[in-house]
Design an enzyme around this catalytic site. Structure first.
Site, PDB file in Angstrom:
ATOM      1  N   SER A  72      46.482  44.960  40.014  1.00 25.57           N
ATOM      2  CA  SER A  72      47.729  45.705  40.149  1.00 25.57           C
ATOM      3  C   SER A  72      47.594  46.995  39.364  1.00 25.57           C
ATOM      4  O   SER A  72      46.705  47.139  38.514  1.00 25.57           O
ATOM      5  CB  SER A  72      48.885  44.862  39.586  1.00 25.57           C
ATOM      6  N   TYR A  84      52.878  39.570  32.757  1.00 24.13           N
ATOM      7  CA  TYR A  84      52.288  40.032  34.011  1.00 24.13           C
ATOM      8  C   TYR A  84      51.232  41.102  33.738  1.00 24.13           C
ATOM      9  O   TYR A  84      50.119  41.041  34.281  1.00 24.13           O
ATOM     10  CB  TYR A  84      53.385  40.580  34.921  1.00 24.13           C
TER      11      TYR A  84
END
Length: 306
Positions: A151, A164
């Site tokens: 990501s 995350y």
């Protein structure tokens, strides 16, 4: 659980993927489901791994080529080893594995329960390593390709998303280390850097004022939300070319040399947002983002399942 579907096959002459076997984790929804459809459309047999049995089956019914569904928790080594055996028995050895499974929690670190924070790390980081461990023997035999879905959180961390961001930085580092070990055996390792995508996880992120402000301060082209289908198309292109880095969208490649600039910019925007009325966010409890994350959290918390 396993389910075989054998829909009408399409011919894809000229595709290097045609006739090979792909494994996609987190395939029940979002990018994973879209990638499974794309790879099946390219002529691959696809194994869909995930937590949600009904959603896995629904996705499998849309695939034009052979598929198998395996409900498995990527944090469970025994379940993944069993899944690897099922895939090889029913479809053949994997030539492509996409470690896509991931969940997210939004909220301040000190308001996030320790077990919830740990679960994000376990699914996103340890789950990716478990996936590689289970399927690496097959990838070695097929001289295959392992795609680690990361990501833009690996490029620069955001407040309210500590677990995350830590997990996505971790999977990037894991994939880089793995690449050096397996390339001599003919296995290629790619890292996918994915930006804003129209999934339920991102919709949940937009409900957090600080993260919404960070997105608002990005350039207009960088704020654009892409569909899971568009992102899957970029990932499939990277898989076809066995790319070392896959950027979704492609302009993200130009962010790599700018990585040192991101932390101070993010910190500045976050401080301004918190001073301007978003400070109440620091006292709010953490929440699991998206239906997929909730499904995993609820399944993991079932008696006898954790």
């Amino acid at each position: 659980m396993r389910d075989m579907s054998t829909h009408g096959r399409r011919r894809h002459r000229g595709s290097p993927l045609r006739g090979r076997v792909a494994v996609v984790t987190g395939a029940a929804r979002g990018i994973g489901a879209a990638l499974a459809r794309n790879l099946s459309g390219a002529g691959m047999s696809v194994a869909l791994l995930g937590r949600e049995e009904a959603s896995l089956r629904a996705t499998a019914r849309t695939l034009p080529n052979r598929s198998v569904c395996v409900e498995a928790d990527v944090t469970d080594n025994a379940a993944l080893e069993a899944a690897a055996r099922q895939v090889e028995e029913m479809l053949g050895p994997a030539g492509v594995v996409a470690a896509n499974a991931g969940i997210a929690v939004g909220g301040p670190f000190d308001r996030t329960a320790a077990d919830l924070w740990q679960r994000v790390i376990d699914v996103n980081l340890t789950g990716s390593a478990n996936t590689a461990r289970a399927f690496l023997p097959q990838l070695t035999r097929t001289r295959g390709y392992f795609l680690q879905v990361a990501s833009t959180a690996a490029l620069g961390s955001s407040p309210m998303m500590s677990a995350y961001c830590a997990s996505k930085a971790g999977v990037e580092s894991f994939a880089l280390a793995l690449r050096g070990e397996v390339e001599p055996d003919g296995v290629a390792v790619g890292i996918a850097y994915v930006h804003w995508t129209g999934t339920d996880m991102v919709s949940g992120m937009d409900e957090l004022p600080v993260l919404r402000a960070l997105r608002r301060h990005q350039p207009r082209f960088a704020r654009r939300v892409r569909t899971p289908e568009q992102v899957a198309a970029w990932l499939a292109q990277g898989i076809t070319h066995r790319s070392r880095s896959v950027y979704a969208p492609p302009w993200l490649r130009w962010c790599q040399p700018l990585r040192p600039l991101f932390p101070p910019i993010v910190a500045h925007v976050a401080r301004r947002e918190l001073r301007g009325g978003g400070r109440g966010e620091l006292t709010a409890g953490a929440t699991v983002l998206g239906a997929g994350g909730l499904a995993d959290w609820h399944a993991w918390n079932r008696p006898g399942d954790s």
